[in-house]
Design a protein around this motif. Structure first.
Motif, PDB file in Angstrom:
ATOM      1  N   TYR A  14       0.812  -1.213   0.000  1.00 60.32           N
ATOM      2  CA  TYR A  14       0.000   0.000   0.000  1.00 60.32           C
ATOM      3  C   TYR A  14       0.850   1.269   0.000  1.00 60.32           C
ATOM      4  N   ASP A  15       2.162   1.118   0.100  1.00 62.12           N
ATOM      5  CA  ASP A  15       3.052   2.265   0.086  1.00 62.12           C
ATOM      6  C   ASP A  15       3.763   2.345  -1.259  1.00 62.12           C
ATOM      7  N   VAL A  16       2.966   2.625  -2.289  1.00 63.91           N
ATOM      8  CA  VAL A  16       3.485   2.744  -3.643  1.00 63.91           C
ATOM      9  C   VAL A  16       3.029   4.079  -4.217  1.00 63.91           C
ATOM     10  N   PRO A  17       3.734   4.573  -5.238  1.00 62.97           N
ATOM     11  CA  PRO A  17       3.298   5.822  -5.867  1.00 62.97           C
ATOM     12  C   PRO A  17       1.891   5.653  -6.440  1.00 62.97           C
ATOM     13  N   PRO A  18       1.171   6.738  -6.598  1.00 65.62           N
ATOM     14  CA  PRO A  18      -0.153   6.646  -7.228  1.00 65.62           C
ATOM     15  C   PRO A  18      -0.043   5.967  -8.592  1.00 65.62           C
ATOM     16  N   ILE A  19      -1.035   5.183  -8.929  1.00 67.48           N
ATOM     17  CA  ILE A  19      -1.015   4.406 -10.165  1.00 67.48           C
ATOM     18  C   ILE A  19      -0.865   5.308 -11.385  1.00 67.48           C
ATOM     19  N   THR A  20      -1.426   6.499 -11.350  1.00 64.89           N
ATOM     20  CA  THR A  20      -1.289   7.421 -12.477  1.00 64.89           C
ATOM     21  C   THR A  20       0.166   7.828 -12.673  1.00 64.89           C
ATOM     22  N   VAL A  21       0.880   8.040 -11.594  1.00 63.30           N
ATOM     23  CA  VAL A  21       2.298   8.391 -11.668  1.00 63.30           C
ATOM     24  C   VAL A  21       3.082   7.224 -12.255  1.00 63.30           C
ATOM     25  N   ARG A  22       2.812   6.029 -11.759  1.00 61.45           N
ATOM     26  CA  ARG A  22       3.512   4.840 -12.259  1.00 61.45           C
ATOM     27  C   ARG A  22       3.221   4.632 -13.742  1.00 61.45           C
ATOM     28  N   LEU A  23       1.973   4.825 -14.141  1.00 62.28           N
ATOM     29  CA  LEU A  23       1.607   4.670 -15.551  1.00 62.28           C
ATOM     30  C   LEU A  23       2.254   5.739 -16.420  1.00 62.28           C
ATOM     31  N   GLY A  24       2.391   6.951 -15.894  1.00 62.56           N
ATOM     32  CA  GLY A  24       3.077   8.007 -16.637  1.00 62.56           C
ATOM     33  C   GLY A  24       4.520   7.629 -16.927  1.00 62.56           C
ATOM     34  N   SER A  25       5.188   7.070 -15.935  1.00 60.88           N
ATOM     35  CA  SER A  25       6.567   6.615 -16.133  1.00 60.88           C
ATOM     36  C   SER A  25       6.625   5.491 -17.164  1.00 60.88           C
ATOM     37  N   LEU A  26       5.660   4.572 -17.093  1.00 65.60           N
ATOM     38  CA  LEU A  26       5.642   3.470 -18.056  1.00 65.60           C
ATOM     39  C   LEU A  26       5.351   3.963 -19.467  1.00 65.60           C
ATOM     40  N   GLY A  27       4.446   4.933 -19.599  1.00 64.07           N
ATOM     41  CA  GLY A  27       4.133   5.485 -20.921  1.00 64.07           C
ATOM     42  C   GLY A  27       5.341   6.141 -21.552  1.00 64.07           C
ATOM     43  N   THR A  28       6.079   6.885 -20.761  1.00 67.29           N
ATOM     44  CA  THR A  28       7.301   7.518 -21.253  1.00 67.29           C
ATOM     45  C   THR A  28       8.333   6.465 -21.645  1.00 67.29           C
ATOM     46  N   ALA A  29       8.511   5.474 -20.779  1.00 63.73           N
ATOM     47  CA  ALA A  29       9.472   4.407 -21.079  1.00 63.73           C
ATOM     48  C   ALA A  29       9.052   3.614 -22.308  1.00 63.73           C
ATOM     49  N   PHE A  30       7.770   3.366 -22.449  1.00 64.70           N
ATOM     50  CA  PHE A  30       7.265   2.632 -23.611  1.00 64.70           C
ATOM     51  C   PHE A  30       7.637   3.359 -24.897  1.00 64.70           C
ATOM     52  N   ALA A  31       7.500   4.659 -24.903  1.00 61.11           N
ATOM     53  CA  ALA A  31       7.856   5.446 -26.088  1.00 61.11           C
ATOM     54  C   ALA A  31       9.365   5.490 -26.289  1.00 61.11           C
ATOM     55  N   GLN A  32      10.104   5.746 -25.242  1.00 60.20           N
ATOM     56  CA  GLN A  32      11.549   5.922 -25.355  1.00 60.20           C
ATOM     57  C   GLN A  32      12.304   4.622 -25.583  1.00 60.20           C
TER      58      GLN A  32
END
Length: 145
Positions: free
Chosen positions: A45-63
């Motif tokens: 339960y001590d993880v970054p908000p899912i939107t933040v995690r998905l934002g990082s994944l979206g950027t990584a997916f593109a890069q």
């Protein structure tokens, strides 16, 4: 907030995504997070908000798309399309405003997304076009086909 199963499946698609999520968790937890496995954090339960995690994944997916096979890229986009189609409102919003908007931002910064566009589902494509319209970014022809 607990990590949804669909997110675990997303991160498990490829090393590039798993590494990105581990780095996000390490950043969130500081030095204590350096050993966390991105798919099973020590403190669920001590993880970054899912939107933040998905934002990082979206950027990584593109890069880092070259590090993913077409099958892996397709799997990522199918998981996200499933969430956009039948996920909870919270999960749908997180995918749209986290991953998809980060992907579009990467495109704005010069990353060519044509190769993955053909793999994107109808809800993902619809959101991309609507976001472009909302932000005033001209939608290229390849996004309208």
């Amino acid at each position: 907030m607990a990590t949804p199963d669909w997110y675990r499946a997303l991160v498990a698609v490829g090393d590039a995504l798993a590494e990105t999520d581990r780095a996000e968790l390490a950043y969130w937890h500081g030095a204590a997070g350096a050993d966390l496995d991105g798919t099973a954090p020590a403190h669920e339960y001590d993880v970054p908000p899912i939107t933040v995690r998905l934002g990082s994944l979206g950027t990584a997916f593109a890069q880092r798309s070259a590090e993913l096979t077409p099958e892996q890229s397709g799997r990522v986009l199918r998981i996200l399309e499933d969430v956009l189609t039948s996920g909870s409102e919270t999960d749908r919003n997180a995918v749209a405003t986290g991953f998809v908007e980060a992907l579009l931002n990467a495109w704005d910064l010069g990353h060519d997304l044509r190769a993955v566009w053909r793999l994107a589902g109808p809800r993902t494509r619809e959101y991309c076009r609507a976001w472009n319209e909302f932000t005033g970014v001209p939608t290229p022809d390849w996004m309208t086909e």
